[in-house]
Design an enzyme around this catalytic site. Structure first.
Site, PDB file in Angstrom:
ATOM      1  CG  PHE A 130      -2.077   1.267   1.078  1.00 17.57           C
ATOM      2  CD1 PHE A 130      -3.560   1.142   0.425  1.00 17.57           C
ATOM      3  CD2 PHE A 130      -1.511   1.836   1.749  1.00 17.57           C
ATOM      4  CE1 PHE A 130      -4.768   1.617   0.541  1.00 17.57           C
ATOM      5  CE2 PHE A 130      -2.803   3.067   1.930  1.00 17.57           C
ATOM      6  CZ  PHE A 130      -4.110   3.119   1.307  1.00 17.57           C
ATOM      7  CG  ASP A 209      -0.059  -2.736   6.277  1.00 18.03           C
ATOM      8  OD1 ASP A 209      -1.469  -3.726   6.564  1.00 18.03           O
ATOM      9  OD2 ASP A 209      -0.384  -1.891   6.083  1.00 18.03           O
ATOM     10  CE1 TYR A 234      -9.374   1.899   7.096  1.00 16.14           C
ATOM     11  CE2 TYR A 234      -7.928   2.104   8.423  1.00 16.14           C
ATOM     12  CZ  TYR A 234      -8.545   2.068   7.479  1.00 16.14           C
ATOM     13  OH  TYR A 234      -6.895   2.899   6.729  1.00 16.14           O
ATOM     14  CE  LYS A 235      -7.592  -2.411   5.011  1.00 19.03           C
ATOM     15  NZ  LYS A 235      -7.717  -0.708   4.189  1.00 19.03           N
ATOM     16  NE  ARG A 384      -9.932  -2.491  -2.762  1.00 17.79           N
ATOM     17  CZ  ARG A 384      -9.256  -1.875  -1.965  1.00 17.79           C
ATOM     18  NH1 ARG A 384      -7.877  -1.890  -1.880  1.00 17.79           N
ATOM     19  NH2 ARG A 384      -9.955  -1.199  -0.803  1.00 17.79           N
TER      20      ARG A 384
HETATM   21  C1  LIG Z   1      -2.488  -2.314   3.789  1.00 17.27           C
HETATM   22  C2  LIG Z   1      -2.696  -0.979   4.140  1.00 17.27           C
HETATM   23  N1  LIG Z   1      -2.073  -0.660   4.483  1.00 17.27           N
HETATM   24  C3  LIG Z   1      -1.569   0.438   5.543  1.00 17.27           C
HETATM   25  C4  LIG Z   1      -3.457   1.414   5.454  1.00 17.27           C
HETATM   26  C5  LIG Z   1      -3.957   2.675   5.307  1.00 17.27           C
HETATM   27  O1  LIG Z   1      -4.136   2.638   6.169  1.00 17.27           O
HETATM   28  P1  LIG Z   1      -4.583   4.032   7.811  1.00 17.27           P
HETATM   29  O2  LIG Z   1      -4.553   5.503   6.839  1.00 17.27           O
HETATM   30  O3  LIG Z   1      -4.951   3.485   8.409  1.00 17.27           O
HETATM   31  O4  LIG Z   1      -3.139   4.830   8.207  1.00 17.27           O
HETATM   32  C6  LIG Z   1      -4.277   1.045   4.961  1.00 17.27           C
HETATM   33  C7  LIG Z   1      -5.342   1.854   4.009  1.00 17.27           C
HETATM   34  O5  LIG Z   1      -6.781   1.350   3.347  1.00 17.27           O
HETATM   35  C8  LIG Z   1      -3.697  -0.281   3.333  1.00 17.27           C
HETATM   36  O6  LIG Z   1      -4.825  -1.110   3.193  1.00 17.27           O
END
Ligand SMILES: Cc1ncc(COP(=O)(O)O)c(C=O)c1O
Length: 424
Positions: A130, A209, A234-235, A384
């Site tokens: 990400f 992650d 939150y997912k 997606r």
């Molecule tokens: C794999 C992954 N890591 C990190 C994040 C970012 O998370 P945050 O904005 O809560 O820091 C996301 C957000 O969708 C994500 O999909």
């Protein structure tokens, strides 16, 4: 039952779904809306409405400052301990704090300062990761010193990363291997024990992650001897927009790790207000400042639902649903120019399916505006579809594919400009 593209087949699968009743535990405000955007924001558990009322009206409104002692000081650890059960960790190895981005920064900074990584200058990641992960790894490397750098292993197909490519990148200069367990776009799932072992053999630490894995599939950090992990709530945990993230540190590393954003919530005697920082024992040292209690308190109902359903049963349904969706793609969408952007092997695929089309952005807009179907879109061409086994139905998947088929075949998407507009 043999696979069929007929809607009756989807309905029969729903009738046989042993997790079907969990859908009623969520707010489904508009039963006609097909919501497949679970990767960005899961649905609202009904229990969270009562919890929100309780936290605001009773705990805050009546309890005022007293609620810190009664309810709030222990909340990150208490709910963290429940999440630990979902990711194969011990109670005292997980806490909730900040966002995934901030936790990633803290753990990366900490990993670069433990005695074991001293003198090592490379962080290994991949280009499926990400974007925030890449930005943060680079930023932490920059702060660590001029000779520290991030090596980004390239995916040859935009979907997967071969084990051999990682093995080539990880060497005796590697301090940390930091990867997403499930890739946010393609849903590719790494072999966690194998990659962790590879990093350990080279003397490096590993940070996973878990944002797209937690709550959707079994993960066992302990049995893979994972060092560090972060992840969104939150997912698939349905914790609500901006809910604080999980942070894991293996127990035997906790005493050697230093939080690069040392704050009073991580002080060993927080309420003594000492001028000098002394880290708390254990995972609590990774806390920094006052957590957003209203948001933090709403994570627990979603976690409880995942625990009640059982992560093995959720994974079984998720695999079956992604297989079903891929079956529909093959029959109905591949002929219209959609390519599968996710791995075919279920064990290498998470709980979403990526479908790629050169007109993906405009097709996604037509789905939302005209067909009452919400996927999400990831540039340049990926639609997606996030399947949350607690509430996604087979009939919804059938409707989403029929809608995709119809707007693409009759060109209804052409009325939209090919420009992004806000969150997609
Ligand atoms: C794999 C992954 N890591 C990190 C994040 C970012 O998370 P945050 O904005 O809560 O820091 C996301 C957000 O969708 C994500 O999909």
């Amino acid at each position: 039952m043999t696979f069929s593209t007929d809607v009756h087949y989807a309905r029969r699968l729903d009738e046989q779904d042993e997790l079907a009743a969990f859908r009623e535990r969520f707010v489904v405000d508009d039963p006609e809306l097909v919501y497949l955007d679970g990767n960005s924001l899961g649905r609202l558990p009904k229990q969270s409405l009562d919890r929100a009322r309780d936290v605001v009206a009773r705990q805050w409104g009546q309890g005022l400052i007293r609620s810190w002692n009664e309810h709030w000081l222990d909340l990150p650890r208490r709910v963290g301990a429940k999440i630990a059960r979902l990711i194969g960790a011990a109670d005292d190895e997980v806490t909730l704090a900040d966002s995934t981005s901030v936790n990633l920064f803290k753990l990366t900074g900490a990993a670069l300062r433990v005695p074991r990584t001293r003198g090592r200058t490379k962080i290994v990641t991949d280009d499926l990761n990400f974007p925030t992960d890449l930005y943060i790894l680079r930023s932490a490397a920059e702060l660590a010193g001029a000779d520290c750098s991030v090596h980004v292993v390239a995916s040859p197909d935009g979907m997967t990363v071969p084990f051999a490519a990682l093995a080539e990148a990880i060497d005796s200069t590697t301090a940390l291997v930091a990867l997403s367990h499930t890739a946010f776009k393609s849903a590719y799932v790494y072999d966690m024990p194998a990659v962790t072992n590879l990093a350990h053999e080279a003397g490096a630490l590993v940070l996973w992650d878990l944002s797209h894995s937690v709550g959707a599939m079994p993960v066992s950090l302990s049995s893979a001897a994972v060092d560090l992990a972060v992840g969104c709530t939150y997912k698939y945990l349905n914790g609500g927009p901006g809910a604080p993230a999980l942070l894991y540190v293996r127990r035997d590393l906790q005493e050697s790790i230093r939080n690069p954003i040392a704050g009073w919530f991580g002080h060993h005697d927080q309420l003594a207000f000492h001028a000098d920082y002394q880290p708390a024992a254990g995972i609590r040292r990774m806390l920094t400042g006052t957590p957003p209690i209203l948001s933090l308190a709403l994570i627990e109902p979603g976690v409880d639902l995942v625990l009640e359903a059982g992560v093995e049963r959720l994974r079984a349904k998720s695999v079956h649903q992604t297989e079903y969706l891929i079956g529909l793609w093959e029959c109905l969408l591949a002929p219209l120019g959609f390519a599968l952007g996710s791995p075919r092997e279920p064990e290498r695929r998470g709980s979403h399916v990526a479908l790629c089309h050169p007109e993906g952005l405009r097709i996604a807009r037509a789905l939302v505006d005209q067909m009452h179907v919400i996927p999400d879109f990831r540039a340049p061409d990926t639609l997606r579809f996030g399947l949350c086994p607690l509430y996604t139905t087979y009939a919804e998947l059938h409707r989403a594919v029929s809608a995709l088929h119809d707007v693409t075949r009759d060109g209804r998407y052409r009325c939209y400009p090919g420009r992004r507009r806000g969150v997609t």
